[in-house]
Write a protein that holds these residues in place. Sequence first.
Motif, short mmCIF file in Angstrom:
data_model
loop_
_atom_site.label_atom_id
_atom_site.label_comp_id
_atom_site.label_asym_id
_atom_site.label_seq_id
_atom_site.Cartn_x
_atom_site.Cartn_y
_atom_site.Cartn_z
N GLU A 180 27.91 51.30 80.02
CA GLU A 180 27.67 51.35 81.48
C GLU A 180 27.16 49.99 81.94
N SER B 139 35.24 51.30 71.26
CA SER B 139 34.33 52.36 70.82
C SER B 139 33.31 51.76 69.85
N PRO C 181 21.73 57.21 68.60
CA PRO C 181 22.84 58.00 69.14
C PRO C 181 22.77 58.18 70.66
N ALA C 182 21.59 58.43 71.21
CA ALA C 182 21.48 58.66 72.66
C ALA C 182 21.89 57.41 73.44
N GLU C 183 21.62 56.23 72.87
CA GLU C 183 21.98 54.99 73.57
C GLU C 183 23.47 54.69 73.44
N GLN C 184 24.05 55.14 72.31
CA GLN C 184 25.48 54.83 72.09
C GLN C 184 26.35 55.33 73.24
N GLU C 185 25.92 56.46 73.85
CA GLU C 185 26.72 57.02 74.94
C GLU C 185 26.64 56.18 76.21
N ARG C 186 25.60 55.35 76.31
CA ARG C 186 25.38 54.67 77.59
C ARG C 186 25.62 53.16 77.58
N LYS D 180 34.62 46.73 78.12
CA LYS D 180 35.30 48.01 78.41
C LYS D 180 36.42 47.81 79.44
#
Length: 270
Positions: free
Chosen positions: A203, A238, A195-200, A227
């Motif tokens: 980038e 997403s 989950p923590a990586e999904q946000e990044r 993106k």
Amino acid sequence: RAPNWLHVRMAPLLDAHVLVLVDDRTSAHRVEEVRRDFVVNVSHELKTPVGGLSLLAEAIADARDDPEAVERFASRIQLESARLGKLIKEIVDLSRLQSADGLTEARRVRIADVVREAIEISQVEAQAKDIRIVERVDPATVVDGDLSLLVTAVRNLIGNAISYSPAGTEVGIGAAIGADAVTITVTDHGRGIPPAEQERIFERFYRGDAARSRATGGTGLGLAIVKHICANHGGGVSVWSREGQGSTFTIRLPLPEARITISHPVEGNA
Ligand code: ADP
């Protein structure tokens, strides 16, 4: 949602009046900031492979009397320069996409064509890992867009699905036209994304821990490119993922513009 370059600082005064300082950095400033950050990122990312090539060249010079070692280092140089070439191409692509404000020309594109081309390009990688690509594309799915950019976006998602899945698994590609958007999905049964990586992951230059530790590897630009391609089409991308189970990336694009077809009445024998 307030734009993040608009800072409002409030300083309460003694007699309960409030002084509001508005620091409205214009979007031109913002663009300049993004551009500067990008240049810093790029120079950092290029230093590593260039340094590697220089070390390999030194190693060749030192190993002159050992033909086997020379051959080994020479093929490493070939591999590293191919990766450097790919990195430079992706940097140029991304920088073009970042500065584009939408599409210059949109044409009616059949998603079945996009998916077919993207699969063709990915076939060698898929076969090397014995991965089967299963396609479920509604043939009626069309968008107004740029065929080659859309192929790049889908190809990047398929490439990742293959890279981050074990051999012998399946990668699924779906496309359908919904009530308010066109969706394209790429599903794998790979290692998934914490989950923590999904946000990044979207980038630029971001690579997950597991990806970074792999010997062979990507550039960390693939998803940033996806993106920006989606954004230039007025859509987005997403991810849904569960560690150990796999991931599904979903591209959402605006419905195609309605086209008015004027049917001429059939004329009688004139
Ligand atoms: P890379 O060149 O590292 O693949 P990307 O921008 O394409 O760069 O992806 C960023 C990161 O997102 C990857 O390093 C990886 O950690 C993670 N990632 C992307 N796609 C997948 C996937 N299908 N399964 C698991 N992890 C993924």
